[in-house]
Scaffold this motif. Structure first.
Motif, PDB file in Angstrom:
ATOM      1  N   MET A   1       0.755  -1.148  -0.128  1.00  0.00           N
ATOM      2  CA  MET A   1      -0.015   0.010   0.176  1.00  0.00           C
ATOM      3  C   MET A   1       0.810   1.285   0.261  1.00  0.00           C
ATOM      4  N   LYS A   2       0.619   2.170  -0.777  1.00  0.00           N
ATOM      5  CA  LYS A   2       1.365   3.287  -1.146  1.00  0.00           C
ATOM      6  C   LYS A   2       0.658   4.605  -0.271  1.00  0.00           C
ATOM      7  N   LYS A   3       1.445   5.167   0.513  1.00  0.00           N
ATOM      8  CA  LYS A   3       1.012   6.313   1.312  1.00  0.00           C
ATOM      9  C   LYS A   3       1.667   7.528   0.629  1.00  0.00           C
ATOM     10  N   GLU A   4       0.628   8.779   0.618  1.00  0.00           N
ATOM     11  CA  GLU A   4       1.239   9.743  -0.065  1.00  0.00           C
ATOM     12  C   GLU A   4       0.769  11.123   0.725  1.00  0.00           C
ATOM     13  N   TYR A   5       1.743  12.159   0.882  1.00  0.00           N
ATOM     14  CA  TYR A   5       1.507  13.203   1.749  1.00  0.00           C
ATOM     15  C   TYR A   5       2.025  14.253   1.047  1.00  0.00           C
ATOM     16  N   GLN A   6       1.223  15.580   1.281  1.00  0.00           N
ATOM     17  CA  GLN A   6       1.747  16.732   0.588  1.00  0.00           C
ATOM     18  C   GLN A   6       1.650  17.853   1.638  1.00  0.00           C
ATOM     19  N   PHE A   7       2.963  18.775   1.495  1.00  0.00           N
ATOM     20  CA  PHE A   7       3.235  19.791   2.391  1.00  0.00           C
ATOM     21  C   PHE A   7       3.327  21.245   1.611  1.00  0.00           C
ATOM     22  N   LYS A   8       2.894  22.087   2.074  1.00  0.00           N
ATOM     23  CA  LYS A   8       3.101  23.538   1.317  1.00  0.00           C
ATOM     24  C   LYS A   8       4.352  23.916   1.837  1.00  0.00           C
ATOM     25  N   LEU A   9       5.347  23.973   1.017  1.00  0.00           N
ATOM     26  CA  LEU A   9       6.583  24.477   1.383  1.00  0.00           C
ATOM     27  C   LEU A   9       6.887  26.044   1.352  1.00  0.00           C
TER      28      LEU A   9
END
Length: 100
Positions: A1-9
């Motif tokens: 299972m692939k986990k994906e995260y995004q953060f505003k840099l």
């Protein structure tokens, strides 16, 4: 299972001088990282890292282009709107010969 995260840099509208500080700080940090990788590999393994040399060249080219954008923004009384999202994906490790 692939986990994906995004953060505003980075997100916002900046005066040219402030945009330069933000952008060149990021670029210089990446250049320093790659220079350290090159140095470390040369000392430990007496090997070069072509990927790091290519990245440094690309980052220096981007830096020159950004300098021109900042100069243009300054001369035309404009600001720079900057948005940067970092995406992180957790994926299974690819096994190499060294892992076996």
């Amino acid at each position: 299972m692939k986990k994906e995260y995004q953060f505003k840099l980075v997100e916002g509208q900046f005066a040219p001088s402030e945009a330069g500080k933000v952008l060149f700080s990021l670029i210089n940090s990446k250049i320093n990282y790659h220079n350290l990788e090159i140095f470390s590999n040369q000392i430990r393994f007496d090997e070069e890292i072509p990927h790091s040399k290519i990245r440094i060249k690309t980052l220096l080219e981007a830096s020159e282009y950004i300098k021109e954008l900042i100069k243009e923004a300054s001369s035309t009384d404009m600001e720079l709107k900057i948005g940067s999202v970092i995406q992180i994906v957790l994926t299974p490790k690819i096994k190499t010969e060294m892992d076996v």
